[in-house]
Write a protein that holds these residues in place. Structure first.
Motif, mmCIF file in Angstrom:
data_model
loop_
_atom_site.group_PDB
_atom_site.id
_atom_site.type_symbol
_atom_site.label_atom_id
_atom_site.label_comp_id
_atom_site.label_asym_id
_atom_site.label_seq_id
_atom_site.Cartn_x
_atom_site.Cartn_y
_atom_site.Cartn_z
ATOM 1 N N ALA A 169 -10.771 7.589 -1.538
ATOM 2 C CA ALA A 169 -9.289 7.707 -1.023
ATOM 3 C C ALA A 169 -9.000 6.218 -0.618
ATOM 4 C CB ALA A 169 -9.013 8.723 -0.164
ATOM 5 N N ASN A 170 -10.022 5.586 0.099
ATOM 6 C CA ASN A 170 -9.581 4.370 0.514
ATOM 7 C C ASN A 170 -9.497 3.006 -0.425
ATOM 8 O OD1 ASN A 170 -9.395 4.862 3.220
ATOM 9 N ND2 ASN A 170 -11.503 4.710 3.699
ATOM 10 N N GLU A 171 -10.267 3.370 -1.616
ATOM 11 C CA GLU A 171 -10.335 2.322 -2.354
ATOM 12 C C GLU A 171 -9.270 2.423 -3.431
ATOM 13 O OE1 GLU A 171 -12.341 -0.297 -3.248
ATOM 14 O OE2 GLU A 171 -13.106 0.214 -1.056
ATOM 15 N N TRP A 172 -8.535 3.547 -3.503
ATOM 16 C CA TRP A 172 -7.580 4.103 -4.277
ATOM 17 C C TRP A 172 -6.434 3.478 -3.849
ATOM 18 C CZ3 TRP A 172 -6.349 9.819 -6.151
ATOM 19 C CH2 TRP A 172 -5.326 9.856 -7.131
ATOM 20 N N LYS A 173 -6.127 3.861 -2.400
ATOM 21 C CA LYS A 173 -5.156 3.276 -1.713
ATOM 22 C C LYS A 173 -5.047 1.681 -1.754
ATOM 23 C CE LYS A 173 -5.034 7.066 1.712
ATOM 24 N NZ LYS A 173 -5.212 7.614 3.193
ATOM 25 N N LYS A 174 -6.109 0.954 -1.797
ATOM 26 C CA LYS A 174 -6.073 -0.370 -1.672
ATOM 27 C C LYS A 174 -5.308 -0.882 -2.961
ATOM 28 C CE LYS A 174 -10.178 -1.332 1.003
ATOM 29 N NZ LYS A 174 -11.608 -1.895 0.946
ATOM 30 N N ALA A 175 -5.308 -0.148 -4.050
ATOM 31 C CA ALA A 175 -4.849 -0.598 -5.233
ATOM 32 C C ALA A 175 -3.310 -0.228 -5.353
ATOM 33 C CB ALA A 175 -5.340 -0.197 -6.220
ATOM 34 N N LEU A 176 -2.747 0.553 -4.487
ATOM 35 C CA LEU A 176 -1.359 1.055 -4.681
ATOM 36 C C LEU A 176 -0.647 0.292 -3.670
ATOM 37 C CD1 LEU A 176 -2.285 4.603 -4.396
ATOM 38 C CD2 LEU A 176 -1.841 3.459 -6.462
ATOM 39 N N LYS A 177 0.864 0.211 -4.066
ATOM 40 C CA LYS A 177 1.912 -0.270 -3.077
ATOM 41 C C LYS A 177 1.902 0.586 -1.946
ATOM 42 C CE LYS A 177 2.899 -3.965 -5.457
ATOM 43 N NZ LYS A 177 2.893 -5.251 -5.127
ATOM 44 N N ARG A 178 2.489 0.260 -0.941
ATOM 45 C CA ARG A 178 2.646 1.274 0.210
ATOM 46 C C ARG A 178 3.429 2.416 0.207
ATOM 47 N NH1 ARG A 178 1.986 -0.014 5.573
ATOM 48 N NH2 ARG A 178 1.668 -2.267 5.107
#
Length: 343
Positions: free
Chosen positions: A321-330
């Motif tokens: 989850a955290n790695e996925w979130k890092k690649a996404l806009k807010r």
């Protein structure tokens, strides 16, 4: 978000500036120019709690004659857009669809204010949403835009291109992504170019956006897709081929190693033309067929409401989850925590 009964909001004054001041939008007639029968009426639209907007592929309007055994009866608690804030830009029947394009005034007191909507099928299910000054839609198209960061290198297929809502977001957010879109109805593509800025998008990204007309289930690219977005509806519901495991076997073979699919599987919010069909039953049959081909690797994100639901499915192991979130806009990060394994 609590949902209110559809009601009339204050009308736009005749002497006020046009609610469509930009040349992209046609002039909108003042309220007093509308036929008397249409004044003070509302166009019912459903919202869902997790996102302040309707879910797409559900009915946009209904007639007063709609019978109580129709799926339309769930609209009793919907917020509505006053009819004077909605303009039909085009409507016609093509070989495959009943096509309508609606413009919602920016003066409307509604989350869809300033939007342009593509409606297909007899019930008027919404297949694309477009805004002039923003790409995100607050609908499942935004969920689709979370897929590229968890894919291997390679092209992305969009099966059921519509007017290109998801493609527009992805092209703007991910500079390396190449999209091949398939749409069965060439009239839908023509409307997308004329009313949804697709022609400008093609000129802006000539090496990244390729549109194909034809059966999306026969789509293919050299060396396979890195990922596939699937949004295939006909006559108001998910196409029957997607309830067949053999279809998913075929689609799986068109993926590269590590490739994934993200799918709009609909739900009870979908209004089929055939009232004997149930959108939630079709959704479950679609998920079961996917599960046969991707056992233990089907995840579901549900966009829920009190009286209806719409879901998106994802294949493959759930990413960290955290790695996925890092690649996404807010604005897209919170979708990551909404996925649940299909049971």
């Amino acid at each position: 978000m609590e949902l209110a009964v559809a009601q009339s909001f204050p009308q736009t004054q005749t002497h006020s500036p046009s609610p469509f001041p930009h040349p992209y939008y046609p002039s909108f007639p003042p309220p007093n120019s509308l036929p008397t029968a249409f004044r003070h009426r509302t166009v019912p639209l459903k919202l869902h709690r997790s996102l302040p907007l309707l879910k797409s592929h559900r009915s946009h309007t209904r007639s007063p004659q709609t019978t109580t055994n129709s799926a339309s009866t769930q609209y009793e608690d919907d917020d509505g857009i006053p009819i004077e804030h909605v303009k039909t830009l085009v409507k016609f029947k093509s070989r495959h669809n009943y096509i309508r394009v609606l413009q919602v005034s920016r003066a409307a007191d509604h989350p869809l204010a300033g939007s342009r909507l593509l409606l297909l099928d007899a019930p008027g299910n919404i297949h694309s949403i477009s805004y002039l000054f923003k790409s995100l839609t607050n609908a499942y198209f935004d969920v689709f835009a979370t897929l590229p960061p968890i894919l291997p290198p390679g092209p992305l297929g969009v099966l059921g291109f519509g007017a290109g809502s998801s493609a527009r977001i992805i092209l703007e957010l991910y500079p390396q992504t190449v999209i091949h879109g398939w749409e069965l109805d060439p009239s839908v593509i023509s409307v997308a170019r004329e009313y949804f800025g697709l022609e400008k998008l093609e000129k802006k990204y000539p090496d990244r956006l390729f549109i194909h007309t034809g059966n999306a289930l026969n789509s293919s690219v050299k060396d396979g897709f890195a990922g596939i977005l699937i949004d295939l509806f006909s006559k108001g519901c998910v196409i029957p081929e997607l309830q067949d495991a053999a279809t998913w076997e075929k689609l799986k073979k068109s993926l590269r190693d590590g490739g994934r699919m993200m799918v709009n599987v609909g739900g009870s919010c979908v209004e089929p033309e055939d009232i004997r069909k149930d959108g939630s039953v079709i959704m479950e049959e679609t998920l079961k067929a996917m599960h046969k081909v991707f056992p233990g690797e089907v995840f579901v994100l549900s966009l829920e409401n009190r009286k209806d639901d719409s879901s998106v499915a994802l294949t493959g192991e759930l990413p960290e989850a955290n790695e996925w979130k890092k690649a996404l806009k807010r604005p897209l990060k919170f979708y990551v925590d909404m996925w649940e394994p299909y049971k």
